[in-house]
Design an enzyme around this catalytic site. Structure first.
Site, mmCIF file in Angstrom:
data_model
loop_
_atom_site.group_PDB
_atom_site.id
_atom_site.type_symbol
_atom_site.label_atom_id
_atom_site.label_comp_id
_atom_site.label_asym_id
_atom_site.label_seq_id
_atom_site.Cartn_x
_atom_site.Cartn_y
_atom_site.Cartn_z
ATOM 1 N N LYS A 160 0.851 -1.190 0.000
ATOM 2 C CA LYS A 160 0.000 0.000 0.000
ATOM 3 C C LYS A 160 0.886 1.238 0.000
ATOM 4 C CE LYS A 160 -4.018 1.742 2.659
ATOM 5 N NZ LYS A 160 -4.934 1.415 3.797
ATOM 6 N N SER A 177 -9.791 1.261 2.646
ATOM 7 C CA SER A 177 -8.918 2.087 1.836
ATOM 8 C C SER A 177 -7.799 1.296 1.160
ATOM 9 C CB SER A 177 -8.300 3.196 2.703
ATOM 10 O OG SER A 177 -7.468 2.638 3.707
ATOM 11 N N SER A 188 -9.900 -1.116 6.981
ATOM 12 C CA SER A 188 -9.367 -0.977 5.624
ATOM 13 C C SER A 188 -8.603 -2.165 5.069
ATOM 14 C CB SER A 188 -8.466 0.254 5.543
ATOM 15 O OG SER A 188 -9.262 1.385 5.361
HETATM 16 N N1 GLN Z 1 -13.217 3.408 6.030
HETATM 17 C C1 GLN Z 1 -12.707 3.859 7.306
HETATM 18 C C2 GLN Z 1 -12.355 5.321 7.217
HETATM 19 O O1 GLN Z 1 -12.621 5.888 6.223
HETATM 20 C C3 GLN Z 1 -11.543 3.030 7.716
HETATM 21 C C4 GLN Z 1 -10.309 3.412 7.019
HETATM 22 C C5 GLN Z 1 -9.138 2.617 7.438
HETATM 23 O O2 GLN Z 1 -9.261 1.582 8.087
HETATM 24 N N2 GLN Z 1 -7.975 3.130 7.098
HETATM 25 O O3 GLN Z 1 -11.813 5.885 8.103
#
Ligand code: GLN
Length: 490
Positions: A79, A154, A178
């Site tokens: 990532k 994400s 995410s």
């Molecule tokens: N979707 C969640 C957010 O937008 C989690 C994101 C994540 O785990 N980095 O914060």
């Protein structure tokens, strides 16, 4: 045999025995990337030159009697928020476009020490804020099962890359889901370890009390292998657990395992097809000898508001460092220091990141901090206590990972609140710091598409190996993880 059909341990074995050169695997991987990536859109950079050089070095080392590591010659995708010396680490943000860190994240160093070969950097929502990959400044990945849909987020690019068969293993990060949510939507395994299990050194911070690096792979076995390599104390992370690397659990049966099913995770927002697939999966767990026990986690509905107060507060603080002085491109503005900072941040951050900085600054502001941030801390403590109480009666808690099937790209991007609700079932384990795995539970049809559904397994703090063992035994019996999207065969 093409490398796309091998899991990480089989691939490592073939390299270690000299049946196959690492260079051949890397050439094969680069060719697959060239074929599939234009359709998939998962990658922000392909590291072809360094991967080839490293492959040759590994092959030469083996020929000289060097003992091959646990991921010897395994191609991996990272990532874009995991630092690699000299490699653009832009976190999906214009504010870090072109930024090349002078150091490498501990987890990446450990991958390298085990013989893995980073072949690409993958797209992500900007600073890991999002659930669909659409908040990236550079490109949004597609779901390999249906190219019109999101792979989740994400860690959108890492999950799509694994599901499409580009690589057997990728690293993502999970702050509120995410790693687990994209794993669920892409039909692969994704694991968020207990907080502190994996070093955060070199992971660009979003919500520091929540962030964990997590492996994504086509099988839980490969996740276990990765965790063994990546875990263990790191003195460069003050929250690193003082614990030995996680060894694979020797458990061979689920007989007698008490599995808690929290009623609050099966409420009104749950898609009927997801519910039905998870019900079938629960039946499969029971057929394997597990005992289903109803449990209650009464504060579950407060987890989303609690998370979006705490994560934004921490993000507002963490992102203050991107000021045009220390990192990335600079916009001069009116020429004053403040003007330069405002212009740089105004041009560099996308809409979702700005929304969160504003929200986080508000909940921490003088006169409001007790009402918002303080309350959220109290809710977090309550969530943690409720999990602890539930774990007095069960070894694991299981639920759907995501409340819906993969949604269409564009479907939720104009509606932040409905996007936030995709995290309803993953944020509680994040707030409580617990180990949580998503494993393929089956598939459900939507129109012409077969879409993946993920089963989430959550364990008590520190029980990472037990959570993974249960997931591995479930996958071994159900074999949902062996299904591949048509795109992977192209
Ligand atoms: N979707 C969640 C957010 O937008 C989690 C994101 C994540 O785990 N980095 O914060």
């Amino acid at each position: 045999m093409s490398s796309a059909e091998l899991d990480a341990s089989a691939m490592r074995g073939a390299h270690a025995r000299g049946e196959r050169s690492v260079r051949l695997t890397i050439e094969d991987t680069l060719a697959r990337i060239a074929r599939i990536e234009p359709t998939l859109g998962a990658l922000s950079a392909v590291l072809a030159d360094s991967a080839r050089t490293r492959a040759d070095e590994l092959d030469a080392a083996r020929a000289n009697g060097f003992e091959p590591g646990a991921l010897f010659g395994v191609p991996v995708v990272l990532k874009a928020n995991l630092c690699q010396t000299g490699v653009e680490t832009n976190c999906g943000s214009r504010v870090l476009a072109g930024w090349r860190p002078p150091y490498t994240a501990t987890v990446v160093e450990r991958l390298l020490a085990a013989g893995a070969v980073p072949v690409a950097v993958a797209h992500m929502d900007e600073f890991a804020m999002g659930s669909s990959g659409e908040n990236s400044a550079f490109g949004r990945a597609r779901n390999p099962w249906d190219l019109a849909r999101t792979p989740g987020g994400s860690s959108s690019g890492p999950a799509a890359a694994v599901a499409a068969g580009l690589v057997p293993l990728a690293l993502g990060s999970d702050t509120g889901g995410s790693v687990r949510q994209p794993a669920a939507l892409c039909g692969i395994a994704g694991f968020k370890p207990s907080y502190g299990r994996l070093s955060r050194h070199g992971l660009v911070a979003f919500g520091s009390s929540l962030d964990q690096v997590g492996p994504l792979a086509r099988s839980v076995r490969d996740v276990e292998l990765a965790l063994e390599v990546l875990s263990g104390f790191d003195e460069r992370d003050s929250t690193s657990l003082r614990a030995a690397p996680v060894a694979r659990s020797a458990r061979t049966s689920l007989a007698g395992l008490r599995v808690g099913v929290p009623q609050e995770y099966f409420g009104a927002g749950l898609d009927a097809r997801v519910r039905a697939t998870i019900e079938t999966a629960l039946g499969e767990l029971e057929a394997l000898g597990a005992r289903r026990v109803p449990v209650s986690l009464p504060s579950t509905a407060l987890a989303i508001p609690c998370y979006y107060v705490l994560a934004t507060a921490e993000a507002a603080s963490n992102l203050a460092r991107f000021d045009g002085v220390r990192y990335g491109p600079r916009v001069d503005g009116d020429g004053s220091l403040e003007g330069m900072q405002a212009a740089t941040r105004g041009a560099g951050f996308g809409a979702e990141v700005k929304r969160r900085i504003l929200l986080g600054t508000f909940v921490l502001s003088h006169g409001y901090a007790e009402a918002w941030y303080g309350k959220a801390l109290a809710v977090r403590a309550r969530l943690r206590a409720e999990f602890e109480a539930a774990f007095a009666a069960v070894e694991l808690i299981v639920s759907p990972t995501a409340p819906t099937l993969a949604f269409r790209l564009g479907e939720k991007s104009a509606d932040p609140l409905s996007m936030y609700l995709s995290d309803a079932l993953t944020v509680p384990a994040s707030l409580a710091g617990l180990p949580a795995l998503s494993v393929p539970a089956g598939f459900a049809r939507d129109g012409a598409s077969e879409l993946a559904v993920g089963l989430q397994l959550v364990g008590p703090f520190g029980a990472d190996a037990e959570v993974l063992a249960a997931g591995r035994l479930f996958e071994g019996a159900t074999r949902h993880h062996q299904r591949r999207p048509a795109l992977a065969a192209s």
